[in-house]
Design a protein around this motif. Structure first.
Motif, short mmCIF file in Angstrom:
data_model
loop_
_atom_site.label_atom_id
_atom_site.label_comp_id
_atom_site.label_asym_id
_atom_site.label_seq_id
_atom_site.Cartn_x
_atom_site.Cartn_y
_atom_site.Cartn_z
N PHE A 29 0.81 -1.21 0.00
CA PHE A 29 0.00 0.00 0.00
C PHE A 29 0.86 1.27 0.00
O PHE A 29 0.35 2.37 -0.25
N ASP A 32 3.73 3.40 -5.28
CA ASP A 32 3.09 4.32 -6.22
C ASP A 32 2.18 3.55 -7.16
O ASP A 32 1.19 4.08 -7.66
N GLY A 33 2.53 2.31 -7.40
CA GLY A 33 1.76 1.47 -8.30
C GLY A 33 2.57 0.28 -8.74
O GLY A 33 3.69 0.06 -8.25
N THR A 52 -1.52 2.81 -11.44
CA THR A 52 -1.24 3.44 -10.16
C THR A 52 -1.97 2.71 -9.04
O THR A 52 -2.94 2.00 -9.28
N TRP A 53 -1.51 2.91 -7.82
CA TRP A 53 -2.12 2.21 -6.69
C TRP A 53 -3.59 2.56 -6.56
O TRP A 53 -4.41 1.72 -6.19
N SER A 54 -3.93 3.79 -6.90
CA SER A 54 -5.34 4.20 -6.83
C SER A 54 -6.18 3.57 -7.92
O SER A 54 -7.40 3.51 -7.84
N GLY A 55 -5.51 3.11 -8.99
CA GLY A 55 -6.23 2.56 -10.13
C GLY A 55 -6.72 3.60 -11.11
O GLY A 55 -7.30 3.27 -12.14
N ARG A 56 -6.46 4.87 -10.81
CA ARG A 56 -7.00 5.93 -11.66
C ARG A 56 -6.24 6.10 -12.97
O ARG A 56 -6.80 6.57 -13.97
N ASN A 57 -4.97 5.75 -12.96
CA ASN A 57 -4.16 5.95 -14.17
C ASN A 57 -3.53 4.64 -14.63
O ASN A 57 -3.05 3.85 -13.82
N ARG A 72 -6.90 -3.34 -11.36
CA ARG A 72 -6.61 -3.70 -9.98
C ARG A 72 -7.84 -4.22 -9.28
O ARG A 72 -8.96 -3.75 -9.53
N ASP A 74 -8.86 -4.12 -5.65
CA ASP A 74 -8.45 -3.55 -4.36
C ASP A 74 -8.70 -4.51 -3.21
O ASP A 74 -7.96 -4.52 -2.23
N SER A 77 -5.71 -6.78 -3.35
CA SER A 77 -4.40 -6.17 -3.69
C SER A 77 -3.74 -6.92 -4.84
O SER A 77 -2.54 -7.23 -4.81
#
Length: 126
Positions: A29, A32-33, A52-57, A72, A74, A77
């Motif tokens: 966690f 960065d990704g 990215t870890w957020s999944g946004r990019n 991803r 979540d 993980s």
């Protein structure tokens, strides 16, 4: 520390689909990704995709755009690489990698990644 484990490789025919998974554990966690790279015999490690870890990019290598999709899960993980319309030139060992956050680091350069899995073999027959 971050641990990564790939799964899902195998032998398929040209035109088939295959799904690779990368399970992350430890302090995943904090990254960065994660990204996918591949390496075939006698060639340099090649960037495939990253998220990215957020999944946004998401980011893709030119050779897989429109055929591969990275995502991803979540809840577990897990990073997933869905590969479609596979070609013999996609044959390689596929590696999962994780990158710690640092301004200016490239998603496309294997040298920017800090943790690596053991790899999973993907073979596409013609």
């Amino acid at each position: 520390q971050v641990q990564l484990r790939e799964s899902g490789g195998g032998l398929v025919q040209a035109g088939d689909s295959l799904r690779l998974s990368c399970a992350a554990s430890g302090r995943a966690f904090t990254t960065d990704g994660t990204g996918w790279f591949r390496q075939s015999a006698g060639k340099q490690r090649e960037f495939v995709a990253a998220i990215t870890w957020s999944g946004r990019n998401t980011y893709y290598g030119d050779s897989v755009k429109g055929r591969f999709t990275v995502s991803r899960d979540d809840a577990t993980s897990t990073m997933v690489l869905q590969m479609t319309s596979l070609k013999p030139e996609d044959t390689a060992v596929y590696y999962c990698a994780a990158k710690m956050p640092q301004y200016g680091r490239s998603w496309y350069d294997a040298r920017e990644y800090d943790y690596w899995g053991q790899g999973t073999q993907v073979t596409v027959s013609s």
